[in-house]
Design an enzyme around this catalytic site. Structure first.
Site, mmCIF file in Angstrom:
data_model
loop_
_atom_site.group_PDB
_atom_site.id
_atom_site.type_symbol
_atom_site.label_atom_id
_atom_site.label_comp_id
_atom_site.label_asym_id
_atom_site.label_seq_id
_atom_site.Cartn_x
_atom_site.Cartn_y
_atom_site.Cartn_z
ATOM 1 N N GLU A 101 -2.999 12.759 14.559
ATOM 2 C CA GLU A 101 -3.734 12.590 13.715
ATOM 3 C C GLU A 101 -5.184 13.095 14.044
ATOM 4 O O GLU A 101 -6.008 13.623 13.458
ATOM 5 C CB GLU A 101 -3.775 11.340 12.912
ATOM 6 C CG GLU A 101 -4.308 10.125 13.781
ATOM 7 C CD GLU A 101 -3.587 8.853 13.223
ATOM 8 O OE1 GLU A 101 -2.644 8.732 12.206
ATOM 9 O OE2 GLU A 101 -3.885 7.864 13.714
ATOM 10 N N GLY A 133 0.788 -1.181 -0.076
ATOM 11 C CA GLY A 133 -0.086 0.028 -0.127
ATOM 12 C C GLY A 133 0.764 1.289 0.056
ATOM 13 O O GLY A 133 1.936 1.243 -0.626
ATOM 14 N N GLY A 157 3.577 7.385 2.071
ATOM 15 C CA GLY A 157 4.455 6.615 1.143
ATOM 16 C C GLY A 157 4.972 7.495 -0.298
ATOM 17 O O GLY A 157 6.120 7.292 -0.505
ATOM 18 N N GLN A 172 2.865 2.962 2.212
ATOM 19 C CA GLN A 172 4.144 2.567 2.980
ATOM 20 C C GLN A 172 4.971 1.550 1.980
ATOM 21 O O GLN A 172 6.080 1.527 1.749
ATOM 22 C CB GLN A 172 4.138 2.381 4.256
ATOM 23 C CG GLN A 172 3.561 3.509 5.242
ATOM 24 C CD GLN A 172 4.791 5.005 4.979
ATOM 25 O OE1 GLN A 172 6.095 4.428 5.220
ATOM 26 N NE2 GLN A 172 4.373 5.851 5.186
ATOM 27 N N HIS A 194 4.294 1.607 12.407
ATOM 28 C CA HIS A 194 3.611 2.499 13.487
ATOM 29 C C HIS A 194 3.353 1.187 14.684
ATOM 30 O O HIS A 194 3.392 0.093 14.518
ATOM 31 C CB HIS A 194 2.395 2.584 12.990
ATOM 32 C CG HIS A 194 1.345 3.281 13.738
ATOM 33 N ND1 HIS A 194 1.526 4.354 14.541
ATOM 34 C CD2 HIS A 194 -0.045 3.077 14.116
ATOM 35 C CE1 HIS A 194 0.599 4.425 15.396
ATOM 36 N NE2 HIS A 194 -0.465 3.931 15.105
HETATM 37 P P1 NAD Z 1 -2.661 0.884 3.218
HETATM 38 O O1 NAD Z 1 -3.579 0.815 3.586
HETATM 39 O O2 NAD Z 1 -2.223 1.900 2.162
HETATM 40 O O3 NAD Z 1 -2.042 -0.551 2.362
HETATM 41 C C1 NAD Z 1 -2.073 -1.785 2.925
HETATM 42 C C2 NAD Z 1 -1.713 -2.929 1.846
HETATM 43 O O4 NAD Z 1 -1.927 -4.062 2.523
HETATM 44 C C3 NAD Z 1 -2.396 -2.761 0.818
HETATM 45 O O5 NAD Z 1 -1.582 -3.351 -0.238
HETATM 46 C C4 NAD Z 1 -3.510 -4.094 0.852
HETATM 47 O O6 NAD Z 1 -3.779 -4.646 -0.246
HETATM 48 C C5 NAD Z 1 -2.680 -5.018 1.895
HETATM 49 N N1 NAD Z 1 -3.400 -5.778 2.569
HETATM 50 C C6 NAD Z 1 -4.789 -5.344 3.188
HETATM 51 N N2 NAD Z 1 -5.323 -6.244 4.164
HETATM 52 C C7 NAD Z 1 -4.559 -7.359 3.858
HETATM 53 C C8 NAD Z 1 -4.240 -8.926 4.260
HETATM 54 N N3 NAD Z 1 -5.332 -9.178 5.372
HETATM 55 N N4 NAD Z 1 -3.034 -9.445 4.103
HETATM 56 C C9 NAD Z 1 -2.228 -9.113 3.460
HETATM 57 N N5 NAD Z 1 -2.322 -8.014 2.678
HETATM 58 C C10 NAD Z 1 -3.211 -7.150 3.160
HETATM 59 O O7 NAD Z 1 -1.659 0.905 4.395
HETATM 60 P P2 NAD Z 1 -0.506 1.979 4.805
HETATM 61 O O8 NAD Z 1 -1.217 3.166 5.001
HETATM 62 O O9 NAD Z 1 0.852 2.122 4.020
HETATM 63 O O10 NAD Z 1 -0.094 1.220 6.465
HETATM 64 C C11 NAD Z 1 0.780 0.240 6.626
HETATM 65 C C12 NAD Z 1 1.513 0.686 7.811
HETATM 66 O O11 NAD Z 1 2.073 1.850 7.771
HETATM 67 C C13 NAD Z 1 0.580 0.774 9.283
HETATM 68 O O12 NAD Z 1 1.131 0.292 10.282
HETATM 69 C C14 NAD Z 1 0.708 2.237 9.073
HETATM 70 O O13 NAD Z 1 -0.128 2.740 10.613
HETATM 71 C C15 NAD Z 1 2.027 2.738 9.149
HETATM 72 N N6 NAD Z 1 2.162 3.985 8.374
HETATM 73 C C16 NAD Z 1 1.395 4.552 7.315
HETATM 74 C C17 NAD Z 1 1.658 5.741 6.858
HETATM 75 C C18 NAD Z 1 0.811 6.537 5.871
HETATM 76 O O14 NAD Z 1 1.166 7.501 5.212
HETATM 77 N N7 NAD Z 1 -0.161 5.704 5.074
HETATM 78 C C19 NAD Z 1 2.730 6.781 7.387
HETATM 79 C C20 NAD Z 1 3.195 6.123 8.332
HETATM 80 C C21 NAD Z 1 3.145 4.984 8.971
#
Ligand code: NAD
Ligand code: MG
Length: 333
Positions: A193, A25, A132, A27, A106
């Site tokens: 947030e 996703g 990301g 990140q 996180h």
């Molecule tokens: P996201 O929602 O953008 O992406 C998640 C990915 O995981 C997607 O590709 C989805 O298809 C896949 N997925 C969903 N359910 C699944 C499952 N059951 N099994 C396998 N794959 C699955 O996530 P994100 O926002 O990148 O967050 C990921 C981590 O990064 C979290 O811990 C979040 O708190 C942390 N984080 C995110 C950001 C941000 O900017 N979005 C910033 C800092 C930290």
């Protein structure tokens, strides 16, 4: 405060290591691509039939099922959504190699006890302070988004050097890597947030818009004033703090800021912020959010729909359609 830069990293800490990135996703995509371009051996763990499989392969990344990706990996980056992580962890746990590192972006699941890793793995956190898309773009431009770094469990004695090497592979040491703890990262991230960034700022915008519209002003003018122009102010704050913002607005705006700002965001708002923080610290927020997910997100969906149905969204969408320079953010590569 400890801020690490490239000179503090040990390039050998992850040399020859296989890194499994679970989830592609926001990140996950940035981490996988940056680490790959930094010369690491990256495999992306995706569910069978995942729609992102093709685009991952097209980007030159090796793809496997999550369990297969984790088998033999020296570092496993857990980058699926926070609420999906406990179930994914249960699936991959039997395949975690002795002495591997389990990495989070996180601290939520470790801090609130939703994931308890085995004693024989390192548990580390590298959290870029940006979405990301920015993590990827900055890396491609030879820069890097600053990161937070923490160690929850040091099974190998190398946990911190591995976290730093990972942050370095993301480009994070170019921006600086700040040491924190899982507790501090989780609680401040949730607070930010909720009270300031996503929750606080949007409520301020919407309440300002409502105040002008109910007083009889045109919604379009209210939109420009309360939503559109926020970017100008945020950019100045981002680049140079309060001083730069004050430097670029008029004398009258400065006086209005000093006179009226503290009356709007007053002691009452400050007290509410402390309440929000307390619910984060004592686990109330986490318990509610986990329960909300288990029930299929009924309140989340209702509240989200109400946000999207607000008149500011209709006015905004019409006006933004006339601003040709407001392009969509670049699509994920
Ligand atoms: P996201 O929602 O953008 O992406 C998640 C990915 O995981 C997607 O590709 C989805 O298809 C896949 N997925 C969903 N359910 C699944 C499952 N059951 N099994 C396998 N794959 C699955 O996530 P994100 O926002 O990148 O967050 C990921 C981590 O990064 C979290 O811990 C979040 O708190 C942390 N984080 C995110 C950001 C941000 O900017 N979005 C910033 C800092 C930290
Ligand atoms: Mg809101």
């Amino acid at each position: 405060m400890k801020l690490y830069v490239e000179a503090d990293t040990n390039p050998k800490a992850l040399s020859g290591a296989r890194i499994a990135v679970l989830g592609l996703g926001s990140q996950g995509r940035a981490h996988a691509l940056n680490l790959h371009d930094s010369g690491h051996d990256v495999v992306v763990g995706l569910r069978p039939g995942s729609a992102t499989r093709q685009s991952a392969e097209a980007a030159g990344l090796a793809v496997a099922d999550p369990a297969e990706a984790v088998r033999g990996a020296d570092l496993v980056a857990m980058l699926v959504p926070d609420m999906a992580q406990p179930a994914v962890f249960d699936q991959i746990r039997p395949h975690l190699k002795d002495g591997a590192a389990l990495l989070f972006a996180h601290g939520f699941n470790v801090h609130y006890g939703q994931i308890t890793p085995p004693d024989n793995v390192d548990v580390i956190l590298v959290a870029p302070k940006g979405p990301g898309d920015l993590v990827r773009r900055q890396y491609e431009e030879g820069r890097g988004v600053p990161c937070l770094m923490a160690v929850a469990q040091d099974a190998t004695g190398k946990a911190k050097q591995r976290a730093l090497a990972y942050a370095h592979g993301l480009g994070g040491t170019r921006g600086g890597v700040l040491e924190t703890t899982f507790a501090e990262e989780t609680e401040t991230d949730l607070f930010g947030e909720q009270a300031v960034l996503c929750g606080g700022a949007t409520e301020l915008v919407v309440k300002g818009f409502e105040t002008l519209v109910e007083a009889g002003y045109q919604p379009e003018v209210a939109y420009f004033e309360c939503m559109h122009e926020l970017k100008l102010i945020v950019d100045l704050l981002h680049e140079g703090g309060l001083a730069k913002m004050h430097e670029f607005v008029s004398e009258t705006a400065k006086w209005g800021d000093l006179r009226s700002g503290p009356r709007v965001v007053d002691d009452h708002a400050h007290e509410r912020m402390r309440e929000v923080l307390k619910e984060i610290q004592d686990g109330t927020f986490a318990r509610e959010w986990i329960a909300e997910n288990k029930q299929g997100l009924p309140n989340y969906k209702r509240l989200m729909q109400a946000d999207l149905d607000h008149p500011i969204e209709k006015v905004g969408s019409d006006l933004r359609g006339r601003m040709a320079w407001l392009k969509k953010p670049p699509a994920a590569a």
